[in-house]
Design a protein around this motif. Structure first.
Motif, short mmCIF file in Angstrom:
data_model
loop_
_atom_site.label_atom_id
_atom_site.label_comp_id
_atom_site.label_asym_id
_atom_site.label_seq_id
_atom_site.Cartn_x
_atom_site.Cartn_y
_atom_site.Cartn_z
N UNK A 116 0.99 -0.95 -0.43
CA UNK A 116 0.19 -0.05 -0.23
C UNK A 116 1.51 1.42 0.17
N UNK A 140 -9.08 4.61 -6.32
CA UNK A 140 -9.03 2.72 -6.97
C UNK A 140 -8.30 2.84 -6.11
N UNK A 141 -7.44 3.34 -4.57
CA UNK A 141 -6.45 2.95 -3.57
C UNK A 141 -7.63 2.83 -2.55
N UNK A 198 -10.32 2.82 -2.09
CA UNK A 198 -11.72 1.55 -3.11
C UNK A 198 -12.74 2.56 -3.88
N UNK A 199 -13.30 3.44 -4.30
CA UNK A 199 -13.81 4.15 -5.32
C UNK A 199 -14.23 3.83 -6.03
N UNK A 200 -13.95 2.80 -6.76
CA UNK A 200 -13.90 2.47 -8.41
C UNK A 200 -15.06 3.21 -8.97
N UNK A 201 -16.46 3.87 -8.69
CA UNK A 201 -17.05 4.96 -9.70
C UNK A 201 -16.62 5.62 -10.18
N UNK A 224 -13.18 4.85 -11.73
CA UNK A 224 -13.59 5.39 -13.52
C UNK A 224 -14.89 6.66 -14.33
N UNK A 225 -14.75 6.61 -12.71
CA UNK A 225 -15.01 9.01 -13.82
C UNK A 225 -14.31 10.01 -14.30
N UNK A 272 -12.43 9.02 -17.61
CA UNK A 272 -14.09 8.71 -18.23
C UNK A 272 -13.82 10.18 -18.99
N UNK A 273 -14.09 11.32 -18.01
CA UNK A 273 -14.41 12.11 -17.55
C UNK A 273 -13.29 13.59 -18.09
N UNK A 275 -10.49 11.17 -20.17
CA UNK A 275 -11.10 11.62 -22.09
C UNK A 275 -11.24 12.88 -21.78
N UNK A 308 -20.86 0.70 -7.39
CA UNK A 308 -21.33 0.48 -8.70
C UNK A 308 -22.73 0.20 -8.43
N UNK A 309 -23.29 -0.90 -8.72
CA UNK A 309 -24.22 -1.58 -8.51
C UNK A 309 -25.30 -0.61 -7.73
N UNK A 339 -7.20 -5.52 -7.82
CA UNK A 339 -6.45 -3.78 -8.14
C UNK A 339 -5.28 -4.33 -8.34
N UNK A 376 -21.02 7.85 -18.60
CA UNK A 376 -20.90 8.03 -17.36
C UNK A 376 -22.21 7.11 -16.71
N UNK A 402 -24.02 -2.01 -14.86
CA UNK A 402 -24.15 -3.39 -13.40
C UNK A 402 -25.30 -3.75 -13.45
#
Lengths: 174, 120
Positions: free
Chosen positions: A8, A51-52, A54-57, A60-61, A64-65, A68, A134-135, B6, B77, B84
């Motif tokens: 970590x 990510x580290x 644990x806020x995956x969404x 990814x945002x 992407x935003x 991207x 996310x789900x 991860x 988004x 999911x």
């Protein structure tokens, strides 16, 4: 999360180096386009931090935003509005006064944030940490909040129509 | 997601960066190292020496593509959590997403009608 392990600490160090290095690159690189690439590195580092944590969404945002969309728009803006030589296009680098003002503002914000973090009495929640965010978000968005979900689509529609109208005017002019 | 996943994710960038560095280093080790005379540095066979600047100004029409891209990037988004959660939510959620996409198709239709997608 538990105690910090060697893995970590390594991950955190690499990500921090990416964020700070990228940020310094944005400020100090003389070519604005190179500064943009440094900004992408910074954004990717922030995504890694998410990510580290644990806020995956969120991570990814972020990719992407920011990596991207925002980076692409800034890249086009740089290529469209360029003046003078590209190699010396980041005009703020050479000016010592501007760097000093910028450093002072950054230091002020940093001190204010640190004070806020240190003085706030953080409370640990007794709840179990949420897994599969996310789900959870997807279910909340589609069962409890369907109207905001569709309004988001309308908002995007309005944004695109407005952007096309304004940009087309410029295209026709040129 | 578990911490282990991860780690799997981290392997990909490490392999990509490692492979790139390895190949470049290998080429550097194996290649001949001739002295850098002006003739050696010049464009070889099919190249033409550049005149003026190599950074060109983009045409403004590109910006439209960037704007359209940004809108559909933001759309992803919203569709990501939907995708999911879809299996558990069933038909209603499916129809909701179809409406969402249809609204954005109107946006695409408008951009198309206005000629934003045409290259002039």
């Amino acid at each position: 999360m538990g105690e910090p392990t060697t893995g970590k600490i390594i991950v955190f160090s690499v990500l921090t180096a990416m964020v700070i290095g990228g940020g310094l690159g944005v400020v100090f690189l003389r070519n604005v386009f190179h500064a943009l690439v440094a900004m992408v590195v910074c954004f990717l580092g922030v995504a890694g931090v998410y990510f580290s944590l644990q806020a995956d969404f969120l991570a990814v945002m972020q990719v992407l935003i920011y990596v991207g969309a925002v980076a692409v728009v800034i890249a086009f803006a740089v290529m469209l509005t360029r003046r003078g030589t590209m190699a010396d296009s980041n005009r703020f680098v050479a000016s010592g006064l501007q760097l000093a003002i910028g450093a002072a503002v950054a230091a002020g914000v940093g001190v204010a944030l640190l004070r806020l973090i240190c003085e706030t009495a953080w409370q640990a929640s007794g709840k179990f940490p949420a897994t599969d965010v996310t789900r959870f978000l997807g279910e909340a968005l589609l069962t409890r909040l369907p109207i905001p979900f569709e309004i988001a689509a309308v908002l995007l529609l309005v944004a695109l129509v407005g952007a096309v109208m304004i940009a087309l005017e410029e295209v026709h002019k040129s | 997601m578990l911490q282990q996943d991860y780690l799997t994710l981290a392997v990909y960038p490490l392999v990509i960066i490692g492979f790139s560095v390895f190949v470049l280093a290998l080429a550097w080790v194996l290649r001949a190292k001739p002295p850098k005379t002006p003739l050696k540095q010049s464009a070889y066979e099919c190249g033409v020496p550049t005149r003026g600047e190599t950074w060109v100004r983009f045409r403004v029409a590109y910006y439209l593509y960037a704007l359209v891209f940004v809108v559909f990037d933001v759309e992803i988004i919203f569709l990501y959590p939907w995708a999911v959660a879809l299996k558990r939510l069933g038909l209603f959620a499916y129809i909701e997403a179809i409406i969402f996409i249809l609204i954005l198709l109107v946006a695409l239709g408008y951009a198309w009608k206005e000629g934003a997608l045409e290259w002039k």
